[in-house]
Design an enzyme around this catalytic site. Structure first.
Site, PDB file in Angstrom:
ATOM      1  N   SER A   1       0.950  -1.221  -0.132  1.00  0.00           N
ATOM      2  CA  SER A   1      -0.503   0.162  -0.063  1.00  0.00           C
ATOM      3  C   SER A   1       0.835   1.207  -0.237  1.00  0.00           C
ATOM      4  O   SER A   1       1.730   0.788   0.335  1.00  0.00           O
ATOM      5  CB  SER A   1      -1.041  -0.159   1.053  1.00  0.00           C
ATOM      6  OG  SER A   1      -1.409  -1.182   1.625  1.00  0.00           O
TER       7      SER A   1
HETATM    8  N1  SAH Z   1      -0.568  -4.984   3.882  1.00  0.00           N
HETATM    9  C1  SAH Z   1       0.310  -5.467   3.186  1.00  0.00           C
HETATM   10  C2  SAH Z   1      -0.874  -4.728   1.418  1.00  0.00           C
HETATM   11  C3  SAH Z   1      -1.843  -5.548   1.483  1.00  0.00           C
HETATM   12  S1  SAH Z   1      -2.553  -5.164   0.207  1.00  0.00           S
HETATM   13  C4  SAH Z   1       1.410  -3.944   2.357  1.00  0.00           C
HETATM   14  O1  SAH Z   1       1.620  -3.952   3.893  1.00  0.00           O
HETATM   15  O2  SAH Z   1       2.016  -4.882   2.348  1.00  0.00           O
HETATM   16  C5  SAH Z   1      -3.695  -6.829  -0.165  1.00  0.00           C
HETATM   17  C6  SAH Z   1      -3.425  -8.073   0.228  1.00  0.00           C
HETATM   18  O3  SAH Z   1      -4.356  -8.947   0.892  1.00  0.00           O
HETATM   19  C7  SAH Z   1      -3.151  -8.884  -0.959  1.00  0.00           C
HETATM   20  O4  SAH Z   1      -1.891  -8.790  -0.585  1.00  0.00           O
HETATM   21  C8  SAH Z   1      -3.724 -10.109  -0.786  1.00  0.00           C
HETATM   22  O5  SAH Z   1      -3.736 -11.542  -1.373  1.00  0.00           O
HETATM   23  C9  SAH Z   1      -4.327 -10.051   0.562  1.00  0.00           C
HETATM   24  N2  SAH Z   1      -5.654 -10.509   0.514  1.00  0.00           N
HETATM   25  C10 SAH Z   1      -6.844 -10.691   0.330  1.00  0.00           C
HETATM   26  N3  SAH Z   1      -7.540 -10.742   0.810  1.00  0.00           N
HETATM   27  C11 SAH Z   1      -7.092 -12.083   1.732  1.00  0.00           C
HETATM   28  C12 SAH Z   1      -7.933 -12.936   2.858  1.00  0.00           C
HETATM   29  N4  SAH Z   1      -9.192 -12.968   2.636  1.00  0.00           N
HETATM   30  N5  SAH Z   1      -7.189 -12.984   3.031  1.00  0.00           N
HETATM   31  C13 SAH Z   1      -5.374 -12.812   3.929  1.00  0.00           C
HETATM   32  N6  SAH Z   1      -5.606 -11.964   2.792  1.00  0.00           N
HETATM   33  C14 SAH Z   1      -5.986 -11.555   1.916  1.00  0.00           C
END
Ligand code: SAH
Length: 236
Positions: free
Chosen positions: A77
């Protein structure tokens, strides 16, 4: 509204240049009023965001854009979203913190710097490639006590519940009920709620000491979709 990702390229910036960019970014976040707490400022100054990007996007680490990482639709993000989430949560020393969507592992590292060794960070990632990326980034930087789980985060992680603070870092149709159940009395949860193709409402949910739920809207944000049960079944 949308994000424009700069073209991939061979990285050329030095460690000193990144340290300087990090310092300037923190100054800017403070000026913007997004970053206020001493512990969160310290964490943002300490964690090298450039270690959580793919090499071809490394030079862009401190730009205000989410950058692609391994896995389907996964991103790290944009920098301002971390203080936005963690200030709203009032994340602090000693908190037990659950993150849904480990992504690059950067958010978990920042959280670990905030909660310290008296707290605990648990992060869940649904995509195996993304999970492996987060594990390798966090290992490389020595974050050994962060628990990284491969699985569907919308179900939470009952083994470590209840949590003081929870954040969902993907857009959800509504806040998954299991996560509300796993929140402590007096706990807080932050999540982007809305459709993934449109700006979502960043929601702060508070579970009061008497169990009452209070919800407020912080601002509009744009996140990738939450997958699986209680998410959008777009890829699963
Ligand atoms: N917090 C992260 C950014 C995450 S982007 C950072 O600091 O880099 C959102 C992420 O959520 C993606 O990697 C996606 O694969 C994950 N995601 C989507 N649905 C999910 C779920 N049900 N459980 C766990 N992760 C999930």
């Amino acid at each position: 509204m949308g994000w424009v990702v700069p073209p991939p390229k061979r990285p050329s910036k030095t460690a000193n240049e990144f340290t300087e960019e990090r310092r300037k970014k923190v100054e800017w976040l403070i000026q913007q009023g997004l970053l206020r707490s001493e512990q969160i400022i310290r964490a943002m100054l300490k964690v090298p965001r450039e270690e959580f990007t793919l090499e071809m996007y490394r030079d862009y680490a401190y730009l205000e854009v989410p950058l692609p990482i391994p896995g389907q639709g996964a991103t790290i993000s944009c920098p301002h979203s971390y203080p936005l989430f963690y200030e709203a949560l009032e994340l602090k020393i000693g908190d037990k913190f659950l993150e849904i969507g480990a992504g690059s592992g950067y958010g978990a590292a920042i959280a670990r710097e905030i909660v310290g060794s008296k707290g605990k960070v648990i992060t869940i990632e649904i995509d195996r490639k993304t999970y492996e990326f987060a594990v390798s980034n966090l290992q490389k930087l020595g974050y050994e006590d962060i628990l990284i789980i491969l699985g569907n985060g919308t179900l939470g992680y009952p083994a470590e519940a209840p949590y003081d603070k929870i954040c969902i870092t993907a857009a959800c149709p509504r806040i998954p009920p299991p996560l509300i159940d796993q929140l402590k009395m007096g706990g807080k949860l932050v999540a982007p709620v809305g459709h993934p193709n449109y700006p979502q409402d960043l929601i702060l949910l508070e579970k009061k000491l008497d169990g009452r739920i209070e919800i407020s809207s912080i601002e509009k944000v744009l996140y990738v979709p939450l997958k699986g049960k209680h998410g959008f079944n777009i890829y699963t």
